[in-house]
Design an enzyme around this catalytic site. Sequence first.
Site, PDB file in Angstrom:
ATOM      1  N   CYS A 107      -2.317   8.858   3.784  1.00  0.00           N
ATOM      2  CA  CYS A 107      -2.094   8.391   2.238  1.00  0.00           C
ATOM      3  C   CYS A 107      -3.673   8.893   1.289  1.00  0.00           C
ATOM      4  O   CYS A 107      -3.352   8.987   0.342  1.00  0.00           O
ATOM      5  CB  CYS A 107      -1.966   7.063   2.390  1.00  0.00           C
ATOM      6  SG  CYS A 107      -3.174   6.055   3.184  1.00  0.00           S
ATOM      7  N   GLU A 159       0.749  -1.200  -0.105  1.00  0.00           N
ATOM      8  CA  GLU A 159      -0.146  -0.007  -0.020  1.00  0.00           C
ATOM      9  C   GLU A 159       1.080   1.240  -0.095  1.00  0.00           C
ATOM     10  O   GLU A 159       1.746   1.554   0.884  1.00  0.00           O
ATOM     11  CB  GLU A 159      -0.900   0.186   1.202  1.00  0.00           C
ATOM     12  CG  GLU A 159      -2.171  -0.921   1.288  1.00  0.00           C
ATOM     13  CD  GLU A 159      -2.806  -0.992  -0.099  1.00  0.00           C
ATOM     14  OE1 GLU A 159      -3.091   0.210  -0.593  1.00  0.00           O
ATOM     15  OE2 GLU A 159      -3.553  -2.066  -0.379  1.00  0.00           O
TER      16      GLU A 159
HETATM   17  P1  NAD Z   1       8.835   4.934   4.030  1.00  0.00           P
HETATM   18  O1  NAD Z   1       8.420   4.218   2.476  1.00  0.00           O
HETATM   19  O2  NAD Z   1       9.876   5.754   4.091  1.00  0.00           O
HETATM   20  O3  NAD Z   1       8.895   3.775   5.189  1.00  0.00           O
HETATM   21  C1  NAD Z   1       7.903   2.790   5.397  1.00  0.00           C
HETATM   22  C2  NAD Z   1       8.624   1.711   6.074  1.00  0.00           C
HETATM   23  O4  NAD Z   1       9.653   1.001   5.183  1.00  0.00           O
HETATM   24  C3  NAD Z   1       9.428   1.988   7.380  1.00  0.00           C
HETATM   25  O5  NAD Z   1       9.035   1.117   8.321  1.00  0.00           O
HETATM   26  C4  NAD Z   1      10.686   2.134   6.927  1.00  0.00           C
HETATM   27  O6  NAD Z   1      11.640   1.759   7.831  1.00  0.00           O
HETATM   28  C5  NAD Z   1      10.724   0.937   5.926  1.00  0.00           C
HETATM   29  N1  NAD Z   1      11.643   0.785   4.759  1.00  0.00           N
HETATM   30  C6  NAD Z   1      12.475   1.827   4.373  1.00  0.00           C
HETATM   31  N2  NAD Z   1      13.397   1.290   3.356  1.00  0.00           N
HETATM   32  C7  NAD Z   1      13.174  -0.209   3.294  1.00  0.00           C
HETATM   33  C8  NAD Z   1      13.793  -1.117   2.763  1.00  0.00           C
HETATM   34  N3  NAD Z   1      14.867  -0.791   1.569  1.00  0.00           N
HETATM   35  N4  NAD Z   1      13.367  -2.390   2.940  1.00  0.00           N
HETATM   36  C9  NAD Z   1      12.254  -2.650   3.853  1.00  0.00           C
HETATM   37  N5  NAD Z   1      11.801  -1.497   4.505  1.00  0.00           N
HETATM   38  C10 NAD Z   1      12.337  -0.508   4.186  1.00  0.00           C
HETATM   39  O7  NAD Z   1       7.376   5.548   4.366  1.00  0.00           O
HETATM   40  P2  NAD Z   1       6.981   6.541   5.526  1.00  0.00           P
HETATM   41  O8  NAD Z   1       7.774   7.850   5.150  1.00  0.00           O
HETATM   42  O9  NAD Z   1       7.192   5.721   6.711  1.00  0.00           O
HETATM   43  O10 NAD Z   1       5.473   6.826   5.232  1.00  0.00           O
HETATM   44  C11 NAD Z   1       4.968   7.766   4.273  1.00  0.00           C
HETATM   45  C12 NAD Z   1       4.506   6.959   2.856  1.00  0.00           C
HETATM   46  O11 NAD Z   1       3.279   6.003   3.227  1.00  0.00           O
HETATM   47  C13 NAD Z   1       3.637   7.999   2.121  1.00  0.00           C
HETATM   48  O12 NAD Z   1       4.058   7.842   0.762  1.00  0.00           O
HETATM   49  C14 NAD Z   1       2.129   7.537   2.185  1.00  0.00           C
HETATM   50  O13 NAD Z   1       1.368   7.870   1.314  1.00  0.00           O
HETATM   51  C15 NAD Z   1       2.439   5.972   2.341  1.00  0.00           C
HETATM   52  N6  NAD Z   1       1.280   5.300   2.983  1.00  0.00           N
HETATM   53  C16 NAD Z   1       0.302   4.593   2.315  1.00  0.00           C
HETATM   54  C17 NAD Z   1      -0.663   4.103   2.674  1.00  0.00           C
HETATM   55  C18 NAD Z   1      -1.741   3.538   1.890  1.00  0.00           C
HETATM   56  O14 NAD Z   1      -2.690   2.659   2.492  1.00  0.00           O
HETATM   57  N7  NAD Z   1      -1.697   3.346   0.625  1.00  0.00           N
HETATM   58  C19 NAD Z   1      -1.243   4.170   4.044  1.00  0.00           C
HETATM   59  C20 NAD Z   1      -0.094   4.958   4.980  1.00  0.00           C
HETATM   60  C21 NAD Z   1       0.964   5.817   4.366  1.00  0.00           C
END
Ligand code: NAD
Length: 478
Positions: free
Chosen positions: A278, A244
Amino acid sequence: MKGQNYIDGRWVDGAASFETMNPSDLDEVVGTYSKVGEEQVREAMAAARRAQPGWAAFNMQARADMLRKVGDLLIERSRDIGTLLAREEGKTLPEAIGETIRAAQCFHYSAADVVRAQGEWYNSMRDGFNVLVTREPVGVVAAITPWNFPIALPSWKVAAALAYGNSVVLKPSSYVPGAAVMLAQILEEVGVPAGVFNLVMGEGRAAGNIMIDEADALTFTGGTATGRVVLNRAAETMTKCQLELGGKNALVVLDDADLDLAVEIASNGAWIQTGQRCTGTERLIVTKGIHDAFVERMAKVAGSYKIGHALDADTQIGPVANVQQFNENLQFVKDAQGEGAELAAGGVALEGRTRGLFMAPALLVNTKTEWRCNQHESFGPIASVVKVEDLDEAIHAANDCDYKLSSGIATTSLKNAERFRKASQAGMVMVNAPTAGLEYHVPLGGRSPSGYGPRETGASTAEFFTETKTSYINHGAL
Ligand code: NAD
């Protein structure tokens, strides 16, 4: 708050530790957490692997009772968890408590899923045969979550995974791990067996890679760029994925809209919860007849909010959740102005009674669909207005963006609403309601690149958290 990793039923320190700050008051440390070591992530995955068959065979009623009890305890502790969440993520206290209640509802929903029948019986083309399609747990689930819903998001993933007999390793965002630690405490307290649920905390890539390599399935929520990285990694091991991802959600406002309602849903979608949803509204596509009145009213609303410390009773919008996001937001507004957008409201840092990351909700006007401000996710309290001729142009503009998560329309015409609902390419469409604000019993998610794989929540959870098995049975030979 002091938080350790929870691996194979034990609370363990990592090789190092890290701190979280209160975005309402950068002088306050909220938590100190153990940073998991790579070997410990492997241990967590191995523990989950060992524990999963026992959990799948665990008495169904006992498993349902446990999940229901998790929901009960989340409600009972919603003020404590909500307060921690407000301090660590910056949601206002009512929002944070509301999120905790939502987490509880997800556990209650999934508790009932444990006892729902799984499987279908078919007649066969062959005489004397039957065909059975049964569902089995997918196995070991890696769950990786972002910072904007620190308790609800881990909860709906973990609840669904456990309900279908899977074991889980959860890695929450390092910005906000506190609520996940409290969830782990509850899961331990209700008697979820050792290894069935594990919590690891720390930097994403190192832990994430091991989790993806060792898991049967990855449920990930985060940015689209990170989603691409994890999907590439998962391709190597062919780990099943549910992603997501980001959004750039458009709300269309038509001339025939109820102006009061349009302003209410647009401002709610764009700015409430500091725009950190999001499904938040980042694009406002407005037909020319209502445009000027709508913009004038929206600018007034933007300036009317009480923005401040998340725990102050009169705060309507809390701080931006972290320094990186705060700087990105302010830069986003400057870049938009650089490409020609006019700032009708906000978009600047605000002083508060504490040293917090406070930002005035921004309204950018006279923007064009193809500009960066209408194509890149900001994930902050920032909305851009695009003026269009009519519904045709509005539909085109709404779909003219890579992201396809949520969309909405404000109109009093059933015909126009239905045309937009059908034409929208987003995974979720709202009619006279904010683009954000989802319910837990129905599918949640966007089309690629806002989502990938089976949808989350509600009836669609079985698709991701189970595998089907099709069995042909020749009764004649039995
Ligand atoms: P992010 O992608 O920076 O991080 C998300 C998670 O991924 C964190 O736990 C992070 O530590 C982990 N991560 C980072 N690099 C990784 C890798 N290489 N391998 C595995 N895990 C890794 O996102 P964020 O800044 O925490 O959240 C904001 C984003 O989330 C926005 O783009 C938002 O739209 C999205 N979001 C989407 C939904 C949805 O349902 N579509 C819901 C909430 C948030």
